[in-house]
Design an enzyme around this catalytic site. Structure first.
Site, PDB file in Angstrom:
ATOM      1  N   LYS A  21       0.829  -1.210   0.000  1.00  0.00           N
ATOM      2  CA  LYS A  21       0.000   0.000   0.000  1.00  0.00           C
ATOM      3  C   LYS A  21       0.862   1.258   0.000  1.00  0.00           C
ATOM      4  O   LYS A  21       0.633   2.181  -0.777  1.00  0.00           O
ATOM      5  CB  LYS A  21      -0.913  -0.035   1.236  1.00  0.00           C
ATOM      6  N   ARG A 122      -7.744  12.564  11.919  1.00  0.00           N
ATOM      7  CA  ARG A 122      -6.292  12.331  11.807  1.00  0.00           C
ATOM      8  C   ARG A 122      -5.582  13.680  11.686  1.00  0.00           C
ATOM      9  O   ARG A 122      -5.873  14.445  10.775  1.00  0.00           O
ATOM     10  CB  ARG A 122      -5.970  11.464  10.572  1.00  0.00           C
ATOM     11  N   SER A 166       8.099   9.704  11.574  1.00  0.00           N
ATOM     12  CA  SER A 166       6.911   9.479  10.741  1.00  0.00           C
ATOM     13  C   SER A 166       7.314   9.518   9.277  1.00  0.00           C
ATOM     14  O   SER A 166       7.773  10.538   8.771  1.00  0.00           O
ATOM     15  CB  SER A 166       5.854  10.550  11.010  1.00  0.00           C
ATOM     16  N   ASP A 318       2.541  -0.625  11.969  1.00  0.00           N
ATOM     17  CA  ASP A 318       1.217  -1.123  11.609  1.00  0.00           C
ATOM     18  C   ASP A 318       0.981  -2.558  12.079  1.00  0.00           C
ATOM     19  O   ASP A 318      -0.141  -3.063  12.004  1.00  0.00           O
ATOM     20  CB  ASP A 318       1.011  -1.020  10.092  1.00  0.00           C
ATOM     21  N   LYS A 345      -3.832   6.501  14.665  1.00  0.00           N
ATOM     22  CA  LYS A 345      -4.002   5.761  13.407  1.00  0.00           C
ATOM     23  C   LYS A 345      -5.491   5.728  13.026  1.00  0.00           C
ATOM     24  O   LYS A 345      -6.260   6.532  13.520  1.00  0.00           O
ATOM     25  CB  LYS A 345      -3.406   4.359  13.539  1.00  0.00           C
ATOM     26  N   ARG A 349      -5.436   2.740  18.266  1.00  0.00           N
ATOM     27  CA  ARG A 349      -5.124   1.303  18.218  1.00  0.00           C
ATOM     28  C   ARG A 349      -4.654   0.756  19.554  1.00  0.00           C
ATOM     29  O   ARG A 349      -4.649  -0.458  19.741  1.00  0.00           O
ATOM     30  CB  ARG A 349      -4.098   1.002  17.124  1.00  0.00           C
ATOM     31  N   ARG A 391      -6.820  -2.859  10.241  1.00  0.00           N
ATOM     32  CA  ARG A 391      -5.855  -3.737  10.927  1.00  0.00           C
ATOM     33  C   ARG A 391      -6.507  -4.417  12.135  1.00  0.00           C
ATOM     34  O   ARG A 391      -6.200  -5.564  12.437  1.00  0.00           O
ATOM     35  CB  ARG A 391      -4.607  -2.958  11.334  1.00  0.00           C
TER      36      ARG A 391
END
Ligand code: S3P
Length: 432
Positions: A21, A122, A166, A318, A345, A349, A391
């Site tokens: 991706k 985000r 990042s 991830d 994210k 998460r 995810r």
């Protein structure tokens, strides 16, 4: 859509994991920024990367789709067309953060980026700050969120230090640096994925890394020609976890991307005694142009707990929800530190994986910057909410296959942003 995953007697066979991706987003963007046609082989067919194709089309690039191959005829570095409508990034955080790096160089033109409800949570202030220093004007909603308005201008080069590693922010600044006057550099507190650097090097851009600092020089045009996208190591990680956790499993994954900046999860798993054979790339001092691939051979086996420290976090960012799942089955404690980024994210998460796995019987607790799991040798099962996060949906599915009572995943359709065929693949591999 809810989906049920019953305990499996073992997954076996060969899998073709979908294309990467991160690299697909970059290939489409750099294709659109090129003046000559760029051929992209094995572009990811999924919701996030479709958003990128639609975005570059709206900016004037021609995208010809020939099966899994694309030809992009770009507008050139400084000739993106102003759009009438806001650019819809859908659920794609990478598109939201990378695209403005190109748009700020479109002198005198303005653009708006917007997306779904999750995208509007985000933050974009981390890209807005360096881009403003380069001379661009940006306005974010409440100072931090999409819709994001970008006004292009002539840019000047900067030297920028990131507070948090990042790849998205680093890539955004490097893309803006291509059209700035002089040499732009970005320094990170730890290494993050370097697909942008590798692809820029292949496109003829003068770019180099020294330690944690990457420096790029401005150019008139990109010369990319052809990109082949490997299988996504992050998507592969879900199958690998299933293979390791479910008794009797043996899986072969072909041509998976093994760029060192993406294989943190495999190094963590090997430390946990997980059985994954493959030829992983070593860390290197300089930027290499290739994206290496390897076949991976995975088998079930017992796991040991481990500690993941902050420097390793960006290299497995991830996959950390999967580390929590592995920890449930491992002997002893598994701890992840320095991973507060996980809260920003597609969902929070840390909260999502801790609440989700606890609901399935795990002994797990959240910390401000990660989580701690005490392995109990297994997982009961139950229901888990994906929170609309691909995810977490896939973690729930793998948990079900390895559990004793099975798992129902609420919102399994979320997997489509990165791995649309995931449910079909694991059903086939587990003979169901
Ligand atoms: C990505 C970088 C990572 C990752 C995301 C994709 C990229 O984000 O979580 O899924 O393609 O650059 P950050 O490096 O910004 O944390």
């Amino acid at each position: 859509m809810n989906a049920r995953f019953d305990p499996s007697a073992g997954l076996s066979g060969k899998v073709e994991v979908p294309a990467d991706k991160s690299i697909s987003h970059r290939a489409a963007l750099l294709g659109a920024m090129s003046s000559d046609p760029v051929r992209i082989e094995n572009y990811l067919e999924a919701a996030d990367t479709r958003s990128t194709l639609e975005a570059v089309r709206s900016l004037g690039a021609l995208v010809e789709e020939r099966g899994s191959e694309l030809i992009i005829r770009g507008t050139g570095l400084r000739e993106a067309r102003e759009t009438d409508e806001p650019i819809d990034v859908g659920n794609a955080g990478t598109l939201l953060r990378l695209l403005p790096g190109w748009l700020v160089a479109q002198d005198g033109r303005s653009f708006t980026l917007d997306g779904d409800a999750s995208i509007r949570r985000r933050p974009v202030d981390r890209i807005a700050a360096p881009l403003r220093q380069m001379g661009a004007e940006l306005e974010a909603t409440a100072g931090r969120f999409a819709p994001l308005h970008v006004h292009g201008t002539r840019l000047h080069a900067i030297s920028y230090e990131l507070e948090v590693a990042s790849a998205q922010v680093k890539s955004c600044v490097l893309l803006a640096g291509l059209a700035a006057d002089g040499s732009t550099s970005v320094t990170e507190p730890a290494r993050s994925r370097d697909h942008t650097e590798r692809m820029l090097l292949r496109a003829g851009v003068p770019i180099e890394r020294s330690g944690l600092k990457v420096t790029v020089l401005n150019v008139d045009e990109l010369q990319l020609e052809r990109v082949r996208i490997p299988a996504d190591p992050s998507s592969a990680a879900f199958l690998i976890a299933a293979g390791v956790l479910v008794r009797g499993s043996r899986l072969l994954l072909g041509d998976v991307g093994v760029n060192w900046t993406r294989t943190g999860f495999l190094r963590i798993l090997r430390r946990m005694e997980g059985i994954v054979l493959g030829d992983l790339e070593e860390s290197s001092e300089r930027i290499t142009p290739e994206e290496p691939v390897s076949d991976l051979d995975v088998a079930h086996g017992a796991l040991e707990g481990t500690v993941v420290e902050a420097a390793e976090v960006p290299l497995a960012i991830d996959e950390l929800p999967l580390v929590a799942l592995l920890g449930c089955f491992a002997e002893g404690e598994t701890i992840v530190k320095g991973a507060q980024e996980l809260r920003l994210k597609e969902s929070d998460r840390i909260a999502g994986v801790v609440d989700g796995l606890r609901g399935l019987g795990a002994d797990i607790e959240a910390t401000p910057d990660g989580f701690a799991v005490r392995g109990t040798g297994g997982l009961r099962g139950g229901r888990i909410d994906s929170l609309g996060d691909h995810r977490l949906a896939m973690v729930g599915a793998v948990a079900g296959l390895a559990s004793s009572e099975g798992v129902e995943v609420i919102g399994m359709e979320a997997a489509a942003v990165s791995y649309p065929g995931f449910v079909a693949d694991i059903r086939r591999l587990s003979g169901g």
